[in-house]
Design an enzyme around this catalytic site. Structure first.
Site, PDB file in Angstrom:
ATOM      1  N   TRP A  97       0.869  -1.184   0.000  1.00 38.87           N
ATOM      2  CA  TRP A  97       0.000   0.000   0.000  1.00 38.87           C
ATOM      3  C   TRP A  97       0.902   1.230   0.000  1.00 38.87           C
ATOM      4  O   TRP A  97       1.830   1.303   0.803  1.00 38.87           O
ATOM      5  CB  TRP A  97      -0.876  -0.053   1.262  1.00 38.87           C
TER       6      TRP A  97
ATOM      7  N   ASP B  98      -0.395  -5.567   9.230  1.00 39.49           N
ATOM      8  CA  ASP B  98      -1.494  -4.676   8.864  1.00 39.49           C
ATOM      9  C   ASP B  98      -2.688  -5.575   8.548  1.00 39.49           C
ATOM     10  O   ASP B  98      -2.611  -6.416   7.648  1.00 39.49           O
ATOM     11  CB  ASP B  98      -1.088  -3.838   7.638  1.00 39.49           C
TER      12      ASP B  98
ATOM     13  N   LYS C 151     -13.482  -1.416   6.665  1.00 39.97           N
ATOM     14  CA  LYS C 151     -14.047  -2.276   5.614  1.00 39.97           C
ATOM     15  C   LYS C 151     -14.979  -3.311   6.222  1.00 39.97           C
ATOM     16  O   LYS C 151     -16.054  -3.565   5.715  1.00 39.97           O
ATOM     17  CB  LYS C 151     -12.946  -3.000   4.830  1.00 39.97           C
TER      18      LYS C 151
HETATM   19  C1  LMR Z   1      -7.081   1.605  -0.472  1.00 39.08           C
HETATM   20  O1  LMR Z   1      -5.999   1.022  -0.506  1.00 39.08           O
HETATM   21  O2  LMR Z   1      -7.703   1.938  -1.494  1.00 39.08           O
HETATM   22  C2  LMR Z   1      -7.739   1.892   0.862  1.00 39.08           C
HETATM   23  O3  LMR Z   1      -6.958   1.379   1.886  1.00 39.08           O
HETATM   24  C3  LMR Z   1      -8.088   3.321   1.044  1.00 39.08           C
HETATM   25  C4  LMR Z   1      -6.899   4.218   1.269  1.00 39.08           C
HETATM   26  O4  LMR Z   1      -6.946   4.996   2.220  1.00 39.08           O
HETATM   27  O5  LMR Z   1      -5.935   4.176   0.498  1.00 39.08           O
END
Ligand code: LMR
Length: 397
Positions: A130, A211, A246
């Protein structure tokens, strides 16, 4: 005073979601942000959440500041959810848990804590991860590296390369791991791979940081806590940031927690104290409404049962969409293997589409996905999956 500032380039995920909202096309498709949409394209408000809110309204309680560490009922419920109420680590009081401002708040509080108390430690995350993982840890002043993870050739994990890279990290390095439903790839470690990884983390004296943002979207609520419980069983010290955004569809409530598993209760007390100091310096205390929702839904048997059924239904709908996308694309592009849509798990799939193909999808067809090729499968529904598959087939050579 501020003329020297650099303009903010925007966040790749949130900016794309904003661009989608502004797109006037009525047949546009939002596969950008990690949000669960129902088959009508709406963000559901779960009945168990409405019921919890109705209880709170009826009680008409005051709204004092919560303690720095958050509501005791929510913190207890989080420990039971993640580790199991009967887990030895819970019973021994060796887990420090704080309610945080979403799991993002937890991740950042943990990163600030690490910077202060393990100052030489760098963080190593999966390639890819992420985007905000890097930003948060670098923002806390921690050096960030990456270990190999996703294998574009197989659509799986480069497990041997991952292990080799992790084995070479200096002791006390932080290893960021996605407990389930890897974001952005949807490719998870198998239980056997977790079992191989954990002794290595212990032997190398590494500090795992899990996470857990998508609990319940993989195999089930308890099943998705497998890695958390395995690590807790192993006696390792580690961090886990978890989110209810979520799983309870309460994104804007900022409902999350940070737990640090320690070697004994005295150490957990010390850790909790310093985490509290970190929170007080940042945002002082978390949100009372989020605590009320989460603690009620997790502890009231009726609300808990309804929530578990809702999570199962959301997970099931995503799996149905995976099968539809796979079937439609396979029919349109015979000879190509789209099996990864079936094996990847949770909200996301990595499509392998290039940034240029993603741009074409957005500009020509109004289908929005992240430029890395990540799609949020939960944005698909029976009304748009066919159109999305046709658009994807059109941009694939
Ligand atoms: C995502 O990866 O789309 C979600 O976790 C929302 C975000 O805050 O990035």
């Amino acid at each position: 005073m501020f003329q020297h500032l650099e303009p903010y380039a925007g966040d790749p995920i949130l900016s794309l979601n904003d661009a989608f909202q502004k797109d006037p096309r009525t047949d546009k498709v939002n596969l950008s942000i990690g949000i669960y949409f129902d088959n009508e394209g709406r963000i559901p408000v779960l009945q168990c959440v409405r019921d919890a809110e109705a209880q709170m309204l009826a009680e008409g309680g005051a709204k004092p500041y919560l303690p720095i560490e958050g509501a005791a009922a929510m913190r207890r419920a989080v420990q039971h959810l993640l580790f199991g109420a009967e887990h030895a680590a819970v019973k021994a009081g060796r887990i420090a848990t704080l309610q945080t401002v979403g799991s993002s708040g937890g991740l950042r509080v943990g990163a600030d804590f690490i910077k202060r108390w393990l100052p030489g430690s760098a963080m190593c995350m999966s390639d890819p991860s992420w985007d905000n993982h890097r930003a948060m840890f670098e923002g806390a002043g921690i050096a960030v590296h990456a270990y190999p993870y996703y294998d574009p050739a197989t659509g799986g994990v480069r497990f041997d390369a991952m292990r080799e890279a992790i084995a070479a990290l200096p002791a006390r390095s932080v290893v960021l791991l996605h407990a389930c439903c890897h974001n952005p790839t949807g490719v998870d470690l198998s239980r056997e791979q977790w079992q191989q990884l954990v002794p290595m983390l212990r032997q190398r004296e590494l500090l795992p940081y899990l996470d857990l943002a998508y609990q319940g979207y993989g195999d089930g609520i308890a099943e998705d806590a497998y890695a958390v419980r395995l690590l807790a069983d192993s006696g390792l010290s580690f961090f886990v940031a978890n989110s209810f955004s979520k799983s309870m569809s309460v994104y804007g409530e900022r409902a999350g927690a940070l737990s640090v598993v320690c070697s004994d209760a005295a150490e957990a007390e010390l850790v909790l104290g310093q985490l509290k100091a970190t929170v007080r310096r940042n945002y002082s205390s978390p949100a009372i409404h989020a605590a009320g929702i989460v603690s009620r839904v997790l502890t009231d048997p009726k609300l808990r049962g309804a929530w578990e059924a809702d999570v199962a239904a959301m997970r099931g709908r995503i799996q149905t969409m995976r099968r539809s996308l796979h079937a439609t694309l396979s029919a349109k592009k015979p000879g190509r293997d789209f099996g990864y849509f079936l094996t990847q798990r949770g909200m996301f799939s990595y499509t392998g589409l290039s940034a240029a193909q993603v741009d074409r999808l957005r500009e020509q067809y109004g289908v929005y996905l992240i430029r890395s090729g990540r799609i949020c499968v939960a944005g698909l529904n029976t009304g748009n999956v066919e159109r999305t598959a046709s658009a994807m087939a059109a941009v694939i050579d």
